[in-house]
Design an enzyme around this catalytic site. Structure first.
Site, short mmCIF file in Angstrom:
data_model
loop_
_atom_site.label_atom_id
_atom_site.label_comp_id
_atom_site.label_asym_id
_atom_site.label_seq_id
_atom_site.Cartn_x
_atom_site.Cartn_y
_atom_site.Cartn_z
NE ARG A 15 -1.77 -1.59 3.41
CZ ARG A 15 -2.74 -2.00 4.80
NH1 ARG A 15 -3.35 -1.17 5.67
NH2 ARG A 15 -1.61 -2.05 5.88
CE LYS A 75 1.82 -2.70 8.81
NZ LYS A 75 0.37 -3.11 9.33
CE1 TYR A 94 -4.64 1.54 10.19
CE2 TYR A 94 -3.42 1.34 8.55
CZ TYR A 94 -4.75 1.25 9.01
OH TYR A 94 -6.06 1.15 8.69
CG HIS A 96 -0.90 -1.30 15.33
ND1 HIS A 96 -2.11 -1.82 15.81
CD2 HIS A 96 -1.01 -1.12 14.16
CE1 HIS A 96 -3.23 -2.15 14.86
NE2 HIS A 96 -2.63 -1.24 13.80
CD GLU A 118 -2.62 2.07 15.11
OE1 GLU A 118 -2.32 2.69 14.45
OE2 GLU A 118 -1.57 2.02 16.72
CG ASP A 270 -6.26 -8.33 13.41
OD1 ASP A 270 -7.17 -9.10 13.97
OD2 ASP A 270 -6.31 -7.43 13.39
N1 LIG Z 1 -6.74 -10.55 9.73
C1 LIG Z 1 -7.44 -9.62 9.02
O1 LIG Z 1 -6.43 -8.57 7.99
C2 LIG Z 1 -8.38 -8.43 9.47
C3 LIG Z 1 -8.20 -7.00 9.66
C4 LIG Z 1 -9.75 -6.36 9.57
C5 LIG Z 1 -9.78 -6.03 10.63
N2 LIG Z 1 -9.64 -7.63 11.70
C6 LIG Z 1 -9.62 -8.42 13.05
O2 LIG Z 1 -10.92 -8.66 13.13
C7 LIG Z 1 -12.15 -8.18 14.53
C8 LIG Z 1 -13.59 -7.76 13.80
O3 LIG Z 1 -13.00 -6.23 13.99
P1 LIG Z 1 -14.84 -5.47 13.50
O4 LIG Z 1 -14.20 -4.26 13.19
O5 LIG Z 1 -15.79 -6.12 12.51
O6 LIG Z 1 -14.72 -5.34 14.70
P2 LIG Z 1 -16.44 -4.66 15.54
O7 LIG Z 1 -16.73 -4.44 17.04
O8 LIG Z 1 -17.09 -4.18 14.54
O9 LIG Z 1 -17.24 -5.98 15.81
C9 LIG Z 1 -17.04 -7.10 16.65
C10 LIG Z 1 -18.82 -7.69 17.18
O10 LIG Z 1 -17.68 -8.74 17.39
C11 LIG Z 1 -19.35 -8.91 18.20
N3 LIG Z 1 -18.74 -9.98 19.78
C12 LIG Z 1 -17.91 -9.51 20.81
N4 LIG Z 1 -18.58 -10.70 21.79
C13 LIG Z 1 -18.96 -12.04 20.86
C14 LIG Z 1 -19.30 -12.95 21.33
N5 LIG Z 1 -18.79 -13.87 22.57
N6 LIG Z 1 -19.86 -14.07 20.37
C15 LIG Z 1 -20.41 -13.18 19.45
N7 LIG Z 1 -19.75 -12.29 19.02
C16 LIG Z 1 -19.35 -11.35 19.46
C17 LIG Z 1 -19.28 -7.89 19.12
O11 LIG Z 1 -20.76 -8.25 19.48
C18 LIG Z 1 -19.53 -6.92 17.57
O12 LIG Z 1 -20.65 -7.26 17.06
C19 LIG Z 1 -11.36 -7.95 15.26
O13 LIG Z 1 -10.46 -8.90 15.32
C20 LIG Z 1 -10.34 -7.05 13.92
O14 LIG Z 1 -8.73 -6.62 14.53
C21 LIG Z 1 -8.86 -8.30 11.19
#
Ligand SMILES: NC(=O)c1ccc[n+]([C@@H]2O[C@H](COP(=O)([O-])OP(=O)(O)OC[C@H]3O[C@@H](n4cnc5c(N)ncnc54)[C@H](O)[C@@H]3O)[C@@H](O)[C@H]2O)c1
Length: 379
Positions: A15, A75, A94, A96, A118, A270
């Site tokens: 990026r 980054k 970012y 972190h 972030e 992550d």
């Molecule tokens: N791997 C990647 O490249 C990547 C990229 C972007 C985001 N992410 C990750 O994805 C995850 C989700 O991010 P987001 O922006 O959607 O967060 P968000 O806060 O918008 O959504 C998280 C959801 O999880 C729910 N939740 C909490 N505990 C729960 C449970 N016990 N059972 C069911 N649901 C539950 C919450 O109520 C909420 O609606 C984060 O860990 C974020 O860091 C990863």
């Protein structure tokens, strides 16, 4: 202001922090933008496109750092960039920091002004510079899941949308936030039979109002999770508890209920992942099998689609870049509470509590430092 955009040097980072449209916006307002040669190539943006928009192309990383009052990146700085940063220079990227004590200490030593994407936070607690990456990861999750469900990739050989006379695949999405909702939109659009589980009832209510008929909602309990994953072809985890490690909602026993050749995309990797069996993987080697369930656990999913990610990120960052350039330090952050919350480091002090707490270091509120400075005190 003189704004510098280096080429990203972290492994597999394609990026870039500004697009030609962002350059044009800044130049129109009287700022100078220095872009390192080939910084945009990974995202399909040529040096000529930047030049046409009014940027000055500089040859080396050092040239960009030397020329700029503010560095805008994607980054966190890499070791070879530490010594290029200088006192009072603004770094907007970012960061972190809470995950990296060495980086925190190095940047403290450089006495920069570190503003982290972030932690830019709106009054309602939402994180506008993280949301675009969650949207991308969410939309990628069913796409990746569909791929690994194909037989040649080791999957069950199920087509997500089915065909007339053959039912579609079952997709279970754990967590209905930004990632979960975007995953549901794509999976539903591909014709799958989708279930979203969440513990937040108002959120489930909202999702059931806006989602198409092939998306159902279910309260997230261990019982309901077990019942739903038994016949799932694709499980996507998108859970998050703000500021905490991902809850381990799936253990070996639950996983053993899944069908052979089914796929588990753990987007929450992550934050540590939502299963005992999840470990981070990379785009080069994205999957592995546990108990015959294919695990896809790539920690930087948006990295696979840099062109989309660059534009999605910069659509959200540019207004803050423009504000910082127009108003300068400290007026830009004093004028915008969201940006103010983004300030993690100020001239050797940690101004973001969670970062200081992570390493038992001292936290100094930014307003104290600014007040002291305005009263002519040395800080
Ligand atoms: N791997 C990647 O490249 C990547 C990229 C972007 C985001 N992410 C990750 O994805 C995850 C989700 O991010 P987001 O922006 O959607 O967060 P968000 O806060 O918008 O959504 C998280 C959801 O999880 C729910 N939740 C909490 N505990 C729960 C449970 N016990 N059972 C069911 N649901 C539950 C919450 O109520 C909420 O609606 C984060 O860990 C974020 O860091 C990863």
């Amino acid at each position: 202001m003189k704004v510098g955009v280096p080429k990203e040097i972290k492994t597999e980072e394609y990026r870039v922090a500004i697009t030609p449209s962002g350059v044009e916006e800044l130049v129109k307002r009287g700022h100078t933008v220095y872009v390192q040669k080939d910084a945009g190539l990974g995202s399909g943006i040529s040096n000529e496109e930047y030049e046409k928009a009014g940027a000055t192309i500089l040859e080396t990383l050092k040239d960009v750092y030397d020329a700029a009052e503010m560095i805008v990146k994607v980054k966190e700085p890499q070791p070879e960039e530490f010594e290029l940063l200088r006192e009072g220079q603004i770094l907007f990227t970012y960061l972190h920091l809470a995950a990296d004590e060495n980086l925190t200490r190095k940047l403290m030593e450089r006495k920069i002004i570190g503003i982290a994407y972030e932690t830019v936070e709106l009054d309602d607690g939402s994180l506008p510079l993280l949301i675009p990456m969650s949207e991308i990861a969410g939309r990628m999750a069913p796409q990746e899941g569909a791929k690994y469900l194909e037989k040649p990739f080791g999957g069950r050989g199920v087509l997500l949308g089915g065909v007339p006379g053959v039912p579609p695949a079952k997709v279970v999405i754990l967590g209905g936030g930004t990632v979960g909702m975007n995953a549901a939109i794509i999976a539903a659009g591909m014709g799958a039979d989708v279930t979203i589980l969440d513990i937040n009832i108002p959120r489930l209510r909202y999702l059931s109002e806006v989602m198409p008929a092939n998306v159902k909602t279910l309260y997230s309990s261990r019982y309901n999770l077990r019942e739903s994953i038994k016949d799932a072809d694709l499980l996507i985890s998108a859970v998050l508890i703000h500021g905490a490690k991902a809850p381990k909602l799936i253990d070996r026993e639950l996983l053993s209920e899944m069908k052979d050749g089914s796929v588990f995309v753990d987007v929450a990797i992550d934050q540590g992942g939502s299963s005992d069996t999840s470990r981070p993987t990379t785009h080069r080697d994205p999957v592995y099998k546990v108990d015959n369930v294919i695990h896809y656990c790539v920690a930087n999913m948006p990295g696979a689609v840099p062109r989309t990610s660059t534009f999605a990120l910069t659509n959200s960052t540019i207004k803050y870049v423009v504000k910082l350039a127009d108003l300068g330090w400290p007026d830009a952050v004093l004028n915008d509470p969201a940006l103010y919350r983004g300030v993690n480091l100020y001239r050797g002090y940690i101004t973001y509590k969670a970062v200081a707490e992570a390493f038992g270091l001292e936290y100094t509120p930014l307003d104290e430092l600014l007040r002291a400075e305005s009263e002519g005190m040395e800080i």
